[in-house]
Motif scaffolding. Structure first.
Motif, mmCIF file in Angstrom:
data_model
loop_
_atom_site.group_PDB
_atom_site.id
_atom_site.type_symbol
_atom_site.label_atom_id
_atom_site.label_comp_id
_atom_site.label_asym_id
_atom_site.label_seq_id
_atom_site.Cartn_x
_atom_site.Cartn_y
_atom_site.Cartn_z
ATOM 1 N N THR A 93 0.855 -1.199 0.000
ATOM 2 C CA THR A 93 0.000 0.000 0.000
ATOM 3 C C THR A 93 0.881 1.235 0.000
ATOM 4 N N TYR A 95 0.738 5.320 0.393
ATOM 5 C CA TYR A 95 -0.083 6.429 0.877
ATOM 6 C C TYR A 95 0.476 7.740 0.328
ATOM 7 N N GLU A 100 -5.830 15.197 -5.105
ATOM 8 C CA GLU A 100 -7.271 15.382 -5.200
ATOM 9 C C GLU A 100 -8.001 14.054 -5.345
ATOM 10 N N THR A 101 -7.324 13.073 -5.945
ATOM 11 C CA THR A 101 -7.930 11.760 -6.147
ATOM 12 C C THR A 101 -7.649 10.862 -4.947
ATOM 13 N N SER A 102 -7.743 9.543 -5.137
ATOM 14 C CA SER A 102 -7.545 8.601 -4.042
ATOM 15 C C SER A 102 -6.144 8.736 -3.452
ATOM 16 N N ARG A 103 -6.073 8.707 -2.121
ATOM 17 C CA ARG A 103 -4.789 8.845 -1.433
ATOM 18 C C ARG A 103 -4.146 7.502 -1.114
ATOM 19 N N THR A 104 -4.752 6.432 -1.539
ATOM 20 C CA THR A 104 -4.228 5.098 -1.250
ATOM 21 C C THR A 104 -4.141 4.296 -2.534
ATOM 22 N N LEU A 105 -2.969 3.755 -2.813
ATOM 23 C CA LEU A 105 -2.755 2.873 -3.951
ATOM 24 C C LEU A 105 -2.381 1.499 -3.413
ATOM 25 N N THR A 106 -3.178 0.473 -3.732
ATOM 26 C CA THR A 106 -2.979 -0.870 -3.209
ATOM 27 C C THR A 106 -2.615 -1.819 -4.337
ATOM 28 N N GLN A 116 -1.502 4.688 -12.330
ATOM 29 C CA GLN A 116 -2.651 5.301 -11.673
ATOM 30 C C GLN A 116 -2.642 6.805 -11.962
ATOM 31 N N VAL A 118 -3.247 10.497 -11.039
ATOM 32 C CA VAL A 118 -3.323 11.308 -9.819
ATOM 33 C C VAL A 118 -3.391 12.778 -10.231
#
Length: 326
Positions: A93, A95, A100-106, A116, A118
């Protein structure tokens, strides 16, 4: 006569050489800027470090008005988080902050990571065009086996492959300065991504501003010389000055980057260009009223002098008859 001809020839030659030098300089500046903007700071796949995760951030666009930097974030190498076959040993993961977009990449084990998208939040002022600079401090940390007792922080680094027309990028790294993310007492590293306008569009904008400044200078020169009586006052030149006035707004809207109304360039250049053009038009109207030719009044207008046709004819006959009597 020959000395004057030679002097004019030298002047023409110098003007041509100056124009060629300016042309070559502008083209060389544009080529150098394009070469610098397409450079990549990421190492080849065979030379990537094995002691840390390598991420690649590729900027795609800069929204100066919205203060955003959009790009794609991709994993080039999992480094120590992968096994001998370069596969993840456990869930990973990443962080992020200030996005502005999702703060977590899994990333799950056995999957092939994909880029991804961003959208970074940047700080800047478009009103300072063309010297506006946008800074986006991003705190980033990678954790393997998150939410388990065996979670661990994996070192990482971020490289870039920037190529956005009209922009140049650079980055600054400061270790252990962000307290937004802390895992096992280890704070996240901070990467500051900086975007600023490249030399080519700035040069183009400066040239447009110089052309705008030249318009009121020319109009004021003509208006003042006519006011002093050194040139003939012609009413048709007023339409030319009015055309200059209306051409200012399209030139203002053609500036690269589209700075909003109220930027410093409006207070330093545009408003004074408009003032100079209107002043030149007013001065020329005064000069035309002072030195322009008087108009001819039509017959029957108040103050016009008319001579009856019959009286003129009678006077002519009497004159001829008197001459005969004498």
């Amino acid at each position: 006569m020959r000395a004057g001809t030679r002097r004019r020839g030298w002047v023409v030659a110098l003007v041509v050489l100056a124009f060629l030098g300016l042309y070559v300089g502008v083209v060389a500046t544009y080529a150098l800027t394009e070469t610098q903007s397409t450079g990549s700071s990421c190492l080849p796949a065979d030379d990537l470090p094995t002691d840390r995760i390598t991420l690649s951030f590729t900027p795609q666009s800069v929204d100066a008005a919205g203060e955003r930097i959009s790009g794609s974030l991709d994993v080039l190498s999992f480094g120590p988080a992968a096994d001998a076959d370069e596969r993840l040993r456990g869930p990973l993961t990443i962080y992020l902050s200030n996005v502005e977009t999702s703060r977590t990449l899994t990333y799950e084990p056995g999957t092939i990571p994909s880029a991804q998208t961003v959208r970074l939040i940047a700080e800047g002022e478009i009103e300072r065009w063309p010297v506006d600079v946008y800074r986006s401090p991003v705190a980033i940390i990678a954790v393997q086996n998150a939410d388990t007792a065996e979670e661990s922080v994996v070192p990482l680094e971020v490289c870039g492959t920037p190529h956005v027309p009209g922009w140049t990028f650079r980055s600054e790294t400061s270790e252990a300065t962000s307290q937004l993310f802390t895992v096992n007492g280890i704070p996240a590293d901070e990467v500051v991504i900086i975007a600023q306008r490249s030399v080519a569009p700035v040069t183009f904008g400066v040239v447009i501003l110089v052309l705008m400044i030249a318009m009121p200078v020319l109009c004021l020169t003509i208006a003042l010389r006519v006011l002093r009586g050194r040139r003939k006052a012609e009413a048709t030149l007023m339409s030319w000055m009015a055309a200059m006035l209306f051409a200012t707004i399209p030139l203002r809207g053609f500036l690269p980057g589209s700075p909003p109304v109220g930027s410093w360039v409006d207070f330093l250049v545009v408003i004074w260009v408009l003032t100079g053009l209107v002043s030149a038009l007013v001065i020329y109207v005064v000069a035309w009223l002072k030195w322009g030719p008087d108009g001819e009044r039509p017959r029957g207008a108040p103050g016009a002098v008319t001579v009856p046709v019959a009286a003129a004819a009678h006077g002519g006959d009497g004159g001829s008859g008197g001459g005969a009597a004498d």
